[in-house]
Design an enzyme around this catalytic site. Sequence first.
Site, PDB file in Angstrom:
ATOM      1  N   PRO A 300       0.833  -1.206   0.002  1.00  0.00           N
ATOM      2  CA  PRO A 300       0.066   0.041  -0.080  1.00  0.00           C
ATOM      3  C   PRO A 300       0.745   1.062   0.030  1.00  0.00           C
ATOM      4  O   PRO A 300       1.980   1.286   0.399  1.00  0.00           O
ATOM      5  CB  PRO A 300      -0.565  -0.082   1.289  1.00  0.00           C
ATOM      6  CG  PRO A 300       0.148  -0.887   2.262  1.00  0.00           C
ATOM      7  CD  PRO A 300       0.997  -1.722   1.409  1.00  0.00           C
ATOM      8  N   HIS A 324       6.815  -3.524   2.177  1.00  0.00           N
ATOM      9  CA  HIS A 324       5.513  -3.628   2.811  1.00  0.00           C
ATOM     10  C   HIS A 324       4.655  -2.509   2.641  1.00  0.00           C
ATOM     11  O   HIS A 324       3.407  -2.499   2.854  1.00  0.00           O
ATOM     12  CB  HIS A 324       5.431  -3.829   4.199  1.00  0.00           C
ATOM     13  CG  HIS A 324       5.534  -2.590   5.112  1.00  0.00           C
ATOM     14  ND1 HIS A 324       6.315  -1.779   4.871  1.00  0.00           N
ATOM     15  CD2 HIS A 324       4.756  -2.115   6.109  1.00  0.00           C
ATOM     16  CE1 HIS A 324       6.224  -0.748   5.757  1.00  0.00           C
ATOM     17  NE2 HIS A 324       5.302  -1.203   6.603  1.00  0.00           N
ATOM     18  N   GLY A 327       5.966   3.469   3.506  1.00  0.00           N
ATOM     19  CA  GLY A 327       7.086   3.952   4.443  1.00  0.00           C
ATOM     20  C   GLY A 327       6.798   5.368   4.686  1.00  0.00           C
ATOM     21  O   GLY A 327       6.661   6.201   3.873  1.00  0.00           O
TER      22      GLY A 327
END
Length: 395
Positions: A300, A324, A327
């Site tokens: 995402p 992931h 950030g």
Amino acid sequence: MAYTEVSGNRVPIRMWTDPNTVEPQAMAQLYNVTTLPWIHGLAVMPDVHYGKGATVGSVIAMRDAVSPAAVGVDIGCGMTAVRTSLRAEDLPDDLRKLRSGLEEAVPVGHASHRTPVDPRRLPEVRSRNWDEFWDRFDTLTDRVQRLRERALHQLGTLGGGNHFLEVCLDENDAVWVVLHSGSRNIGNELARYHIEEAQKLPHNQDLPDRDLAVFLTGTPEMESYRNDLFWAQEYARRNRDVMMGLACAVMRKQFPGVQFPEWISCHHNYVAEETYDGVDLLVTRKGAIRAGRGDLGIIPGSMATGSYIVRGLGNPASFNSAAHGAGRKMSRSQARKRFTQADLIKQTEGVECRKDTGVIDEIPAAYKDINEVIAAQTDLVEVVTHLRQVVCVKG
């Protein structure tokens, strides 16, 4: 891009980002990891930033040891994305009713369900063996036994911060439901307890950072941690499963006949037992997803830049891992000082979401550019599709 190798102490630091752009505090944390006697390898994702003990966006592979802080305090935090049978043209022009329905079904922030959700009454929930799962609660450390009722009531809740529940459109105008959440209070309590316990052990007294304290294989402390850790990881997965079941129920009520043909789910704060270089290792991904060959994952961005569905390429140099998310590029306090409500309204234009001062710390400009993060890991994942949100629910 290929990774950049930076000298470490016992092992090199493989970085899928320009080392010169990483905060000095984060680089110091990464170097500290390479001094650990149990370290086998360290991979750094393009969304790397400073965290407690271990950096967010780091993949740490160790022999016969694991550091609870290298997992993170939100054990099992991760993503679930479901493609529906709906098309963009099936959605109404005014999405306020859809957002309200989702907010009513899924508690956000510190809120919980007044009555625990029975997952067996939600057709889309895929998890099974609920009685067996809750029976295992009795095996967790005594420290959390008082929290059973709270964990029951929090199952199927979003939480706050960067957690979200969204309705998105992909590049072919298919409608998706996407969410990001973890193990709620019970996972946090277990993580903090075990970090404290690890710090007391004799073999951790001379570490460069006490938050890097580890448990060693074959010890009672490790067995206790593994038991609690794997339960919390499963709680996080089941929590997302129940939330998605609740969200699907809302979609079915507002769009009769809708189907949910594709589900993708992945942790990004967790421990896995994996083998590399012929060595059995404990791999902690803190702010990283597994990206083995063919693995589908979700990366995402922020509350207005959407998410990417990706497919892993199975790169062993990164221990089969990828970033992931975007950030953070500034802290929450920095974001609140720098941006105004007017900035938030402008940056979330076209998205049905909260636009009040309570979520300014989640403003898109507080995050790194998700497109740059994706471009930095073309040897780790390939893009399947980009999702852009039209509804975003935040705690």
